[in-house]
Scaffold this motif. Structure first.
Motif, PDB file in Angstrom:
ATOM      1  N   GLU A  15       1.193  18.857  47.163  1.00  0.00           N
ATOM      2  CA  GLU A  15       2.588  18.437  47.078  1.00  0.00           C
ATOM      3  C   GLU A  15       2.928  17.587  45.863  1.00  0.00           C
ATOM      4  O   GLU A  15       4.096  17.522  45.463  1.00  0.00           O
ATOM      5  CB  GLU A  15       2.968  17.648  48.344  1.00  0.00           C
ATOM      6  N   SER A  16       1.958  16.942  45.258  1.00  0.00           N
ATOM      7  CA  SER A  16       2.273  16.013  44.163  1.00  0.00           C
ATOM      8  C   SER A  16       2.845  16.750  42.952  1.00  0.00           C
ATOM      9  O   SER A  16       2.253  17.725  42.464  1.00  0.00           O
ATOM     10  CB  SER A  16       1.017  15.254  43.740  1.00  0.00           C
ATOM     11  N   PRO A  17       3.963  16.287  42.419  1.00  0.00           N
ATOM     12  CA  PRO A  17       4.514  16.886  41.194  1.00  0.00           C
ATOM     13  C   PRO A  17       3.616  16.664  39.979  1.00  0.00           C
ATOM     14  O   PRO A  17       3.763  17.346  38.966  1.00  0.00           O
ATOM     15  CB  PRO A  17       5.861  16.177  41.033  1.00  0.00           C
ATOM     16  N   SER A  18       2.683  15.718  40.074  1.00  0.00           N
ATOM     17  CA  SER A  18       1.747  15.475  38.971  1.00  0.00           C
ATOM     18  C   SER A  18       0.728  16.607  38.842  1.00  0.00           C
ATOM     19  O   SER A  18       0.129  16.781  37.775  1.00  0.00           O
ATOM     20  CB  SER A  18       1.008  14.153  39.179  1.00  0.00           C
ATOM     21  N   ASN A  19       0.550  17.345  39.925  1.00  0.00           N
ATOM     22  CA  ASN A  19      -0.380  18.475  39.899  1.00  0.00           C
ATOM     23  C   ASN A  19       0.370  19.747  39.492  1.00  0.00           C
ATOM     24  O   ASN A  19       0.336  20.763  40.177  1.00  0.00           O
ATOM     25  CB  ASN A  19      -1.037  18.658  41.270  1.00  0.00           C
ATOM     26  N   ARG A  20       1.071  19.677  38.371  1.00  0.00           N
ATOM     27  CA  ARG A  20       1.858  20.805  37.877  1.00  0.00           C
ATOM     28  C   ARG A  20       1.761  20.862  36.350  1.00  0.00           C
ATOM     29  O   ARG A  20       1.763  19.832  35.676  1.00  0.00           O
ATOM     30  CB  ARG A  20       3.345  20.656  38.257  1.00  0.00           C
ATOM     31  N   SER A  24       6.603  23.587  34.737  1.00  0.00           N
ATOM     32  CA  SER A  24       6.231  24.738  35.566  1.00  0.00           C
ATOM     33  C   SER A  24       5.969  24.303  37.005  1.00  0.00           C
ATOM     34  O   SER A  24       5.721  23.128  37.278  1.00  0.00           O
ATOM     35  CB  SER A  24       4.982  25.410  34.997  1.00  0.00           C
ATOM     36  N   LYS A  25       6.019  25.260  37.920  1.00  0.00           N
ATOM     37  CA  LYS A  25       5.643  25.012  39.309  1.00  0.00           C
ATOM     38  C   LYS A  25       4.179  25.350  39.571  1.00  0.00           C
ATOM     39  O   LYS A  25       3.665  25.125  40.660  1.00  0.00           O
ATOM     40  CB  LYS A  25       6.538  25.821  40.250  1.00  0.00           C
ATOM     41  N   ARG A  27       0.268  24.987  39.648  1.00  0.00           N
ATOM     42  CA  ARG A  27      -0.602  23.829  39.811  1.00  0.00           C
ATOM     43  C   ARG A  27      -1.808  23.895  38.875  1.00  0.00           C
ATOM     44  O   ARG A  27      -2.274  24.964  38.512  1.00  0.00           O
ATOM     45  CB  ARG A  27      -1.117  23.750  41.254  1.00  0.00           C
ATOM     46  N   PHE A 112      -3.756  13.720  36.542  1.00  0.00           N
ATOM     47  CA  PHE A 112      -3.463  13.860  37.973  1.00  0.00           C
ATOM     48  C   PHE A 112      -4.648  13.384  38.806  1.00  0.00           C
ATOM     49  O   PHE A 112      -4.461  12.720  39.843  1.00  0.00           O
ATOM     50  CB  PHE A 112      -3.142  15.317  38.325  1.00  0.00           C
TER      51      PHE A 112
END
Length: 278
Positions: A15-20, A24-25, A27, A112
């Motif tokens: 869920e973390s936006p940092s893992n993107r 981009s979406k 991961r 991340f």
């Protein structure tokens, strides 16, 4: 509590936006593998002989910080962050330098990973436990020249091995059930958890080269000539990562930390433990 920990790590990774990737979406990493080791496992003392006396034990890391001044470590929680299929696929066709997604994963994906380390320490502290992430500890340091070559005062790979998450390979990586293409992390806590059973026959049993005497495909994948049947030339690998890759792709890709990862892609252990011939 073991299941709660696994679920929280999984939730944060997915869920973390940092893992993107930037803009981009997609991961950097898939959901993690998680394992537990008793902080007093004899392996951590053995690492002082195998790696070097500079390699710190959980007790040493815990006792040298205010968070652990009146507590004893009980468990080392280790996790593995598998690199996504998209990124691995992009790197398979490369023969000299890493692909853009791989290079970004090394820089931004590790940022991340540090966010995950901090989050998980906070998660445990909020539940009344003491916790410290070794990689963020003031005493963590990278040694450029030790008796075993390049090394650090806490090895995330060796912690993951102790937690039953994989075994070592010809190129010094850790082959897990999700393969060798990944990043690792760990947190030490005074929370007592049941250790994960180590299932490998020995510390190299997931590697086809050591298990059956074959494979060795990672040797031909190495653009620096740092791999052979004799193992991994850490100095040659380091020189290539330090001198050649940054000049070639660092500025072009806008990244600062670059690992080539060619020996971790396009090989049988890329995304799984390779089956044998038997």
């Amino acid at each position: 509590m073991e299941n709660e920990i696994r679920e929280e790590l999984r939730r944060f990774v997915l869920e973390s936006p940092s893992n993107r990737f930037p803009g981009s979406k997609e991961r950097f990493f898939d959901e993690p593998l998680v394992g537990f080791t008793a902080a007093d496992d004899p392996l951590f003392t053995e690492y002082k002989k195998i790696i070097g006396d500079f390699h710190l034990t959980p007790e040493e890391l815990f006792s040298s910080t205010p968070v652990g001044c009146d507590a004893r470590p009980a468990t080392v929680i280790s996790y593995v962050l598998p690199i996504t299929e998209m990124t691995r696929e992009s790197n398979r066709t490369e023969i000299r330098f890493p692909s853009l997604p791989w290079a970004q994963t090394r820089t931004f994906g590790e940022e991340f990973n540090n966010a995950l380390r901090r989050h998980f320490v906070d998660f445990l502290v909020a539940r009344g436990h003491r916790a410290v992430a070794p990689h963020l500890h003031p005493d963590w340091r990278l040694l450029g020249d030790s008796p075993v070559g390049i090394a650090s005062s806490w090895s995330e790979r060796h912690a993951a091995y102790a937690a039953g998450l994989g075994t070592f390979s010809l190129n010094d990586g850790l082959i897990t059930e999700k393969g060798i293409a990944h990043r690792c992390g760990s947190v030490i806590t005074d929370l007592s958890l049941a250790p994960t059973r180590r299932t490998g026959g020995d510390h190299r049993s997931n590697c086809l080269h050591y298990r059956e005497g074959g494979c060795g495909l990672c040797i031909g994948r190495c653009p620096a000539g740092a791999l052979s049947r004799g193992g991994h030339d850490k100095a040659r690998c380091r020189d290539y990562l330090r001198d050649d890759i940054p000049r070639a792709v660092g500025e072009r890709f806008g990244v600062s930390q670059i690992g080539c990862g060619l020996c971790q892609t396009g090989v049988p252990c890329e995304g799984a433990i390779p089956p044998g011939n038997g």
